[in-house]
Structures are given as structure tokens and as C-alpha cells.
Design an enzyme around this catalytic site. Sequence first.
Site, PDB file in Angstrom:
ATOM      1  N   ARG A   8       0.826  -1.218   0.000  1.00  0.00           N
ATOM      2  CA  ARG A   8       0.000   0.000   0.000  1.00  0.00           C
ATOM      3  C   ARG A   8       0.856   1.262   0.000  1.00  0.00           C
ATOM      4  O   ARG A   8       0.460   2.276  -0.556  1.00  0.00           O
ATOM      5  CB  ARG A   8      -0.929   0.000   1.211  1.00  0.00           C
ATOM      6  CG  ARG A   8      -2.087  -0.942   1.007  1.00  0.00           C
ATOM      7  CD  ARG A   8      -3.104  -0.829   2.106  1.00  0.00           C
ATOM      8  NE  ARG A   8      -4.338  -1.482   1.707  1.00  0.00           N
ATOM      9  CZ  ARG A   8      -5.232  -1.953   2.548  1.00  0.00           C
ATOM     10  NH1 ARG A   8      -5.036  -1.860   3.858  1.00  0.00           N
ATOM     11  NH2 ARG A   8      -6.330  -2.514   2.116  1.00  0.00           N
ATOM     12  N   GLY A  37     -13.655  -4.284   0.670  1.00  0.00           N
ATOM     13  CA  GLY A  37     -15.007  -3.741   0.851  1.00  0.00           C
ATOM     14  C   GLY A  37     -15.359  -2.728  -0.217  1.00  0.00           C
ATOM     15  O   GLY A  37     -16.468  -2.720  -0.753  1.00  0.00           O
ATOM     16  N   GLY A  81      -9.292  -8.594  -1.074  1.00  0.00           N
ATOM     17  CA  GLY A  81      -7.964  -8.920  -0.568  1.00  0.00           C
ATOM     18  C   GLY A  81      -7.574 -10.364  -0.822  1.00  0.00           C
ATOM     19  O   GLY A  81      -6.469 -10.645  -1.298  1.00  0.00           O
ATOM     20  N   LYS A 103     -19.122 -16.340   2.282  1.00  0.00           N
ATOM     21  CA  LYS A 103     -20.516 -16.055   2.635  1.00  0.00           C
ATOM     22  C   LYS A 103     -21.338 -15.494   1.490  1.00  0.00           C
ATOM     23  O   LYS A 103     -20.931 -14.550   0.825  1.00  0.00           O
ATOM     24  CB  LYS A 103     -20.542 -15.035   3.763  1.00  0.00           C
ATOM     25  CG  LYS A 103     -20.073 -15.570   5.089  1.00  0.00           C
ATOM     26  CD  LYS A 103     -20.341 -14.501   6.104  1.00  0.00           C
ATOM     27  CE  LYS A 103     -19.830 -14.830   7.475  1.00  0.00           C
ATOM     28  NZ  LYS A 103     -19.730 -13.587   8.239  1.00  0.00           N
TER      29      LYS A 103
HETATM   30  P1  AMP Z   1     -14.469 -13.922   1.585  1.00  0.00           P
HETATM   31  O1  AMP Z   1     -13.719 -13.126   2.613  1.00  0.00           O
HETATM   32  O2  AMP Z   1     -15.929 -14.029   1.843  1.00  0.00           O
HETATM   33  O3  AMP Z   1     -14.132 -13.501   0.161  1.00  0.00           O
HETATM   34  O4  AMP Z   1     -13.973 -15.406   1.755  1.00  0.00           O
HETATM   35  C1  AMP Z   1     -12.648 -15.787   1.550  1.00  0.00           C
HETATM   36  C2  AMP Z   1     -12.399 -17.019   2.342  1.00  0.00           C
HETATM   37  O5  AMP Z   1     -13.302 -18.026   1.939  1.00  0.00           O
HETATM   38  C3  AMP Z   1     -11.015 -17.591   2.153  1.00  0.00           C
HETATM   39  O6  AMP Z   1     -10.358 -17.546   3.375  1.00  0.00           O
HETATM   40  C4  AMP Z   1     -11.259 -19.021   1.717  1.00  0.00           C
HETATM   41  O7  AMP Z   1     -10.406 -19.933   2.345  1.00  0.00           O
HETATM   42  C5  AMP Z   1     -12.677 -19.261   2.162  1.00  0.00           C
HETATM   43  N1  AMP Z   1     -13.303 -20.335   1.396  1.00  0.00           N
HETATM   44  C6  AMP Z   1     -13.495 -20.399   0.079  1.00  0.00           C
HETATM   45  N2  AMP Z   1     -14.094 -21.542  -0.267  1.00  0.00           N
HETATM   46  C7  AMP Z   1     -14.305 -22.226   0.875  1.00  0.00           C
HETATM   47  C8  AMP Z   1     -14.909 -23.489   1.168  1.00  0.00           C
HETATM   48  N3  AMP Z   1     -15.409 -24.261   0.200  1.00  0.00           N
HETATM   49  N4  AMP Z   1     -14.976 -23.864   2.462  1.00  0.00           N
HETATM   50  C9  AMP Z   1     -14.469 -23.074   3.432  1.00  0.00           C
HETATM   51  N5  AMP Z   1     -13.895 -21.882   3.212  1.00  0.00           N
HETATM   52  C10 AMP Z   1     -13.805 -21.460   1.939  1.00  0.00           C
END
Ligand code: AMP
Length: 401
Positions: free
Chosen positions: A36, A381, A358, A203
Site C-alpha cells: 500500500r 469492501g 484482498g 458467505k
Molecule cells: P471472503 O472473505 O468471503 O471472500 O472469503 C474468503 C475465504 O473463503 C477464504 O479464506 C477461503 O479460504 C474461504 N473459502 C473459500 N471456499 C471455501 C470453502 N469451500 N470452504 C471453506 N472456506 C472457503
Amino acid sequence: MPKKTIDQVDVNGKRVLMRVDFNVPIENGTITDDRRIRMTLPAIDSVVSRGGRLVLISHLGRPKGRGYEADASLAPVAARLRELRPKLNIGFPSQDCVDEQAAAAVRALKPGEVVLLENLRFHGGEKNGDTGFAGKLATLGDIYCNDAFGTAHRPDASMVALPKAMAGKPRVVGPLLAKEIKYLSEALRGAEHPFVAVLGGSKVSDKLAAIGNLLAEVDAVLVGGAMAYTFLKALGHRVGSSLVEDNMLGKAKAIIEEAANRKTDLVLPVDHVCGRELARHTPIRVFEEHIDDGWMGLDIGPSTIGRFGSYIGRARTVVWNGPVGAFEILPFDIGTRQVATMIAARTDSGALTICGGGDTAAAVELAGVADRFSHVSTGGGASLELLEGRSFESLAQLDEA
Ligand code: AMP
């Protein structure tokens, strides 16, 4: 309408108050990732090379907002900046960004010199968007420049109240912010088709608004990562112990219906690389339609990679947010690496390819293809909010080009 950039204003002899994002990870006083800071160098160089007097302001971490905290000091950032630009005179005058010592250092600045002020969040007014705090900052500049994309979606005082308080003076964006807006907002509005979105991560709830906005724009949404299991469960598939947001099943169903009504392909995984738990060295099994109890989906399987590839391989525009598997834990990185590589190959064929978030940026780096994307967004975000079609209050009051 694009915003005016710092390169387009005469800064010679003027005090440029520049909001940057120096919110870098620091462990035991050592910066573990200085990206950054390095990314801000074009904005800094642009001002000092033209005889501007540069005042840098930033937040770092989450101090309580009740004064100086050594742990959240920008001192390591000042030191790193001096290493990166050894010929510049870079001051770091005070433990308080708006005390008399800071103001005196700003007054004493000569053309081509720089001061970095201490963490804005030592004042509670920064997070509260306080106009009194912003008014004090406003006295420190003749020109306001915002180059802090990672914070651009937040209503903090230095982002919104400060440019308001500087009405009548030039208020512009820096090169980093200009590039983010160009790709994540302007480019996507007139995107060439086929336009494919790839969404992953943990999520559905985080990405719901983005999916809603993208369904109206794109030809296909490819869904991977843990969020796919909420959709699959909503469709009646057995998903074992995969991560599911049970309170989102209704919303997931509604998205599936909306996609069908819009004739947008919502493409879900057809096979899954599963483990017993989210851990290295867990036993591995690949399941297709249904996942047995005791197994959790941790990556998209080979058939899914092929399916995603057939969409990506024809796309003229691709946006990607969220890893399609738990890529930090081997071997569940394979799907994410393949997606990164397939998208990068499209850039080589002239497609516009953008990734944000990120984790996604880290995955693209890991796959070694970051420089083969049209744009890798730096803000998690903030980039998601632009994909949601939202506009930022922080940008509204800046000058148009
Ligand atoms: P996000 O912050 O919502 O973009 O989520 C990113 C995180 O989702 C990363 O740390 C990944 O390891 C996790 N992730 C992606 N696919 C899976 C999965 N099938 N099961 C558990 N965690 C996951």
C-alpha cells in the site's frame, strides 16, 4: 463523469493535503507487506516533482480514538517511506495530527518536501465523521487529494467531511483511486459481452447485493467457494458438513429464480473436492451431485473447472471476487489457481479482466498471474461496493475532470 486527478492541477508551491491508505500490516514494529505504501508513490512523486508541499494523512488499524497509542503509530510507515524515497525530506512531526506541532511542520514545508501526520484514528472524530475534526485538518491544505481506495466507501471525516470543509479549493483524486474507479465502475458499465462474473468466498450474505446488481449486467455468474453450498442446499442437494448459511436459503432461492427470469446463467459447481475438516492433511474425496455426511466441500472439482473454463474462455469481460475454494490450505488451492490462470489467458486475448478483494488479489499473486489481469483491485469492501453498483459519498464532492 471521471473525476479530476492530481496530475491535472497546478500544485507548485501549494500545500496538498493527501488522504492515502497506509493501513499496512505491522508485526512487532515491522511492516510485513508494504504494497500500500509503494502503490502511493506515483501520487507522492506527482506532487513533489512539480514543487508541491505534500501533507500525507492516513489511518492505521483500529485504535480506540482517545489519543496516541504506540501500537498504531505510523512511525514505521514514515521510516519505510524514507527508505523508498531517500532523496526526499519527509517529516513526521507529532503524535497528534492536528496539534500545534503538526501545524507548524506543515507551515514550514518547502516546495518538494513532505510531512506525514500521525494516525487520524487517534481522534474519535475520524470514525465519527466529525466536522470539527475535519475543519482542523482542512486548515492544513490548499488542495485536497484522495488516493485512499481501501477506505473510499467509508464515511470517515477525512473522506467526506474534510473535502466538504475544503469547498472552493481544488478537490481531486490520486492516480490509484482514479484507476480503481475507471475499472470497477466506468469500464463495467459499458462492458463488452459475453460478460462473466466469478464469485466465491465464504458467505453469500456478503455478496448478495453484488450478485443482485451483476445479474442485470452479466451473461453468466459462476459461483464457487463456500457460498456455493448455500445455493446447492437451497436446490435440495446434500452438502455434508460444507459451510452453509441456513438463514440465507430463501434469499439464495430468490437469486436462482431471478437469474432464470433474466436468462442469466447461474452456474454452480457440479463436483467438489472434499475433506473431513478444514485442515491440511485431511483425507480427500471428490463428490459429484451430493456430498456424504462427514465431508465438507473445500474446492471446486475438475468437471466444474472445465465448466467454468468454457464460460471464461469465451468472455470479453470478466470480473472476479472471492476464491472458489479454501485456497490457503493445500491442495484446495487448485480450483482458485485454475480460475486465475484461465482469466489471465483471456486478458492475453484482449478481454477486460478485473479482480477485487484482498483474498482474491492474494490468490492471483499466488498463481503468479497478477500482472496478466487488466486490473487487480486493492480494496476489499470498496471494490465489492462498486460491484454492488453503489456510489461513494467520498467521491461525490470531488471536482469533475
Ligand atoms: P471472503 O472473505 O468471503 O471472500 O472469503 C474468503 C475465504 O473463503 C477464504 O479464506 C477461503 O479460504 C474461504 N473459502 C473459500 N471456499 C471455501 C470453502 N469451500 N470452504 C471453506 N472456506 C472457503
